[in-house]
Enzyme design. Structure first.
Site, PDB file in Angstrom:
ATOM      1  N   HIS A   1      38.044  -5.302 102.561  1.00 23.88           N
ATOM      2  CA  HIS A   1      38.389  -4.313 101.534  1.00 23.88           C
ATOM      3  C   HIS A   1      37.387  -3.173 101.581  1.00 23.88           C
ATOM      4  O   HIS A   1      36.410  -3.201 102.334  1.00 23.88           O
ATOM      5  CB  HIS A   1      38.424  -4.961 100.142  1.00 23.88           C
ATOM      6  CG  HIS A   1      37.073  -5.222  99.553  1.00 23.88           C
ATOM      7  ND1 HIS A   1      36.758  -4.956  98.249  1.00 23.88           N
ATOM      8  CD2 HIS A   1      35.925  -5.729 100.090  1.00 23.88           C
ATOM      9  CE1 HIS A   1      35.494  -5.288  98.010  1.00 23.88           C
ATOM     10  NE2 HIS A   1      34.981  -5.776  99.115  1.00 23.88           N
TER      11      HIS A   1
ATOM     12  N   CYS B   1      29.698  -0.270 100.083  1.00 22.16           N
ATOM     13  CA  CYS B   1      31.025  -0.879  99.910  1.00 22.16           C
ATOM     14  C   CYS B   1      32.162   0.138  99.904  1.00 22.16           C
ATOM     15  O   CYS B   1      33.330  -0.249  99.833  1.00 22.16           O
ATOM     16  CB  CYS B   1      31.062  -1.720  98.645  1.00 22.16           C
ATOM     17  SG  CYS B   1      29.989  -3.170  98.756  1.00 22.16           S
TER      18      CYS B   1
ATOM     19  N   HIS C   1      42.502 -13.552 105.002  1.00 22.25           N
ATOM     20  CA  HIS C   1      42.626 -12.735 106.205  1.00 22.25           C
ATOM     21  C   HIS C   1      43.550 -11.542 105.973  1.00 22.25           C
ATOM     22  O   HIS C   1      44.395 -11.223 106.795  1.00 22.25           O
ATOM     23  CB  HIS C   1      43.070 -13.583 107.406  1.00 22.25           C
ATOM     24  CG  HIS C   1      41.967 -14.447 107.919  1.00 22.25           C
ATOM     25  ND1 HIS C   1      41.646 -15.644 107.322  1.00 22.25           N
ATOM     26  CD2 HIS C   1      41.104 -14.270 108.944  1.00 22.25           C
ATOM     27  CE1 HIS C   1      40.625 -16.188 107.971  1.00 22.25           C
ATOM     28  NE2 HIS C   1      40.272 -15.370 108.961  1.00 22.25           N
TER      29      HIS C   1
ATOM     30  N   GLU D   1      31.757 -13.113  95.470  1.00 24.41           N
ATOM     31  CA  GLU D   1      31.907 -12.162  96.561  1.00 24.41           C
ATOM     32  C   GLU D   1      30.853 -12.445  97.634  1.00 24.41           C
ATOM     33  O   GLU D   1      31.093 -12.229  98.825  1.00 24.41           O
ATOM     34  CB  GLU D   1      31.767 -10.734  96.033  1.00 24.41           C
ATOM     35  CG  GLU D   1      32.138  -9.687  97.045  1.00 24.41           C
ATOM     36  CD  GLU D   1      32.206  -8.297  96.446  1.00 24.41           C
ATOM     37  OE1 GLU D   1      33.291  -7.933  95.952  1.00 24.41           O
ATOM     38  OE2 GLU D   1      31.178  -7.597  96.476  1.00 24.41           O
TER      39      GLU D   1
END
Length: 162
Positions: free
Chosen positions: A45, A54, A98, A146
């Site tokens: 992501h 990120c 995935h 996470e």
């Protein structure tokens, strides 16, 4: 003959239903209990409107922990761990494992805080659709790691305030 090898006792006869234990003894209590099951998935992501690493495409090995409570049935189960696994595999994981999360989840910034609420809602919906199987089963919490040291959590009492 010695019935003890390396300090362990070998069971000579397994307990038999209706002989050694009666069916009405299988349910020990009438209390609400919580069962917990965890899963992992790998996904990629990136975050929008975020000034940090990120914002770039990257991946994680996430860990999800479910806490589901209910009252035990006649054989002492609130919800079978295998049923939780089936719900996870068939109704939730297919959107996550995935996958490119920005593409497979509803329109949202794919933060742990947003994702944990989506996962909570999916599990809650699945449990509610199976209420006839379970006695008062409900999702108490979902924790989404996470990283091994960072997680977001959704709790029933917070989700039901709205």
């Amino acid at each position: 003959m010695e019935n003890n090898i390396f300090g362990f006792r070998i069971v000579e006869g397994l307990q038999k239903i209706d002989k050694d234990i009666e069916r009405n003894q299988l349910k020990y209590h009438n209390k609400r209990v919580l069962v917990s099951k965890e899963f992992t998935f790998d996904a990629a992501h990136h975050l929008h409107c975020y000034d940090g690493k990120c914002k770039n495409l990257h991946g994680h090995t996430y860990k999800v922990v479910f806490g589901i409570s209910g009252f035990v049935n006649d054989i002492g189960l609130a919800i079978d761990f295998g049923d939780i696994k089936d719900i996870w595999k068939e109704e939730i994981e297919i959107f996550l494992d995935h996958r490119y999360l920005n593409e497979t989840l509803p329109k949202m910034n794919t933060t742990a805080e947003n994702m944990v609420v989506w996962i909570y809602e999916k599990m809650k919906e699945s449990i509610q659709q199976r209420q006839e199987q379970y006695n008062g089963a409900r999702v108490e919490f979902v924790r989404l790691y996470e990283t091994p040291t960072s997680y977001a959590e959704a709790k029933r009492e917070w989700m039901e305030l709205e």
